[in-house]
Design an enzyme around this catalytic site. Structure first.
Site, mmCIF file in Angstrom:
data_model
loop_
_atom_site.group_PDB
_atom_site.id
_atom_site.type_symbol
_atom_site.label_atom_id
_atom_site.label_comp_id
_atom_site.label_asym_id
_atom_site.label_seq_id
_atom_site.Cartn_x
_atom_site.Cartn_y
_atom_site.Cartn_z
ATOM 1 N N PRO A 1 0.789 -1.242 0.000
ATOM 2 C CG PRO A 1 0.057 -0.934 2.204
ATOM 3 C CD PRO A 1 0.816 -1.889 1.323
ATOM 4 C CB CYS A 2 3.126 2.893 -2.406
ATOM 5 S SG CYS A 2 2.245 2.645 -3.941
#
Lengths: 216, 157
Positions: A174-175
């Site tokens: 989850p950047c």
């Protein structure tokens, strides 16, 4: 006689051009083909697309697990053909589970992905950063600096930023949960860029009021 | 060598390869032959040195596979004929009726058959036909001419 002959030839050629009658859709043949290829172990990279509220998403996998996620299908596949193997095939059934989990994430019924991951598109420091990022839960945010500290390189916030930019597995890793230290939204490479990042964070219940989308 | 994803090769050529196979080996054999062609292609794909004519490359594989199918068919016909000579053994099922023209196409010698099909089904230039069937451009032209002449005879019966 010449006329009749010419017509005869014309008709023959026209029928050849029209081709034989074909029964059944080519799609069925292609499905069988992908199954055979997988059985022989020569379907090196498989992919499938799935709709989402932030645009169509492509998921790609090897026998190891999910290897890449992206928005621009053609660009992603061309990249995988060079980086992994040109034996890239569409296989919706092999990506059933990943597609289902993706749909559940967007429905809000799934808080974390439970998928085998093939990390081979990322190495060294960047892989370490992404693997650490993978543990940041739904609905929470960290800064580039936090993440640098978490991988024991407190001065490497910038390098963490480039690890984000090179993330081959957005959403799954989850950047979008990584913001700038000043509180700004920061950049995002997927979908429509920062607006997609903002959408994802709001979807996860993060309050974004007062945050700009550019750096300070 | 930057090869495009095989999916793109499939997307661009699957329909044409299938048409070629239905025309060249008949609807009953075409599906298995299609799998055979595509699996061979996928298997060989990463080692391919030249991506400039992927279509021609696929058709070269298809050409060889159709020759295999016809060879097997000929062997089977010999066996069926032998079986028919024995009064106890029931005769094999006759094939369903098929268009006379395409039956005649399948009876052409391999090079004529491939040359005629590529010329008319796919509008390929003689140069590319020559590369697929492994002959000179002049010979490709001659194969189309001879194939058409043979078909015309059947056709005008």
């Amino acid at each position: 006689m010449t006329d009749a002959n010419t017509n005869g030839i014309g008709r023959l050629e026209a029928e050849l051009r029209a081709g034989p009658t074909i029964d059944g859709a080519v799609g069925d043949l292609l499905e069988t083909f992908v199954r055979h290829a997988a059985e022989r172990g020569i379907a090196d990279v498989v992919f499938a697309t799935t709709p989402s509220p932030v645009g169509e998403i492509t998921i790609a996998a090897t026998v190891e697990g999910v290897v890449a996620v992206g928005w621009d299908t053609d660009r992603l596949l061309a990249k995988l053909a060079v980086a992994l193997s040109p034996r890239v095939l569409e296989d919706r059934s092999r990506l059933d589970d990943a597609r289902r989990q993706m749909a559940e994430y967007f429905d809000g019924t799934r808080l974390s992905f439970d998928l085998p991951i093939d990390w081979s598109l990322t190495t060294g420091f960047r892989r370490g950063v992404l693997q650490e990022l993978a543990t940041v839960p739904f609905g929470t945010i960290v800064t580039y600096k936090d993440l640098a500290e978490r991988v024991h390189s407190p001065k490497a916030a910038r390098a963490v930023g480039s690890a984000m930019a090179a993330n081959p597995l957005p959403l799954v890793v989850p950047c979008h949960r990584v913001l700038q230290s000043g509180g700004a939204l920061g950049n995002y490479g997927g979908g429509d860029g920062p607006p997609t990042k903002a959408w994802l964070l709001r979807h996860e219940g993060v309050d974004l009021s007062g945050r700009g989308s550019t750096s300070f | 060598m930057n090869l495009p994803p095989f999916e793109a090769v499939l997307r661009d050529n699957a329909l044409d390869v299938r048409r070629y196979l239905v025309a060249g080996v008949g609807p009953q054999e075409a599906d298995d032959c299609f799998q055979d062609v595509m699996l061979s292609a996928l298997n060989a794909y990463p080692a391919l040195r030249d991506a400039t004519n992927l279509r021609g490359w696929l058709f070269t594989i298809a050409y060889r596979k159709t020759i295999d199918v016809h060879r097997r068919g000929a062997r089977r016909r010999v066996l069926v004929a032998a079986a028919a000579a024995e009064p106890e053994v029931p005769v094999a099922h006759p094939s369903p009726p098929d268009d006379e023209l395409w039956v005649a196409v399948r009876e052409l010698p391999p090079k004529q058959r491939a040359a005629v099909l590529h010329r008319f089904l796919h509008d390929l230039p003689y140069r590319e036909i020559a590369a697929i069937i492994g002959c000179s451009e002049a010979a490709a032209r001659q194969n189309v001419r001879a194939g058409l002449a043979a078909l015309r005879e059947v056709y005008q019966r």
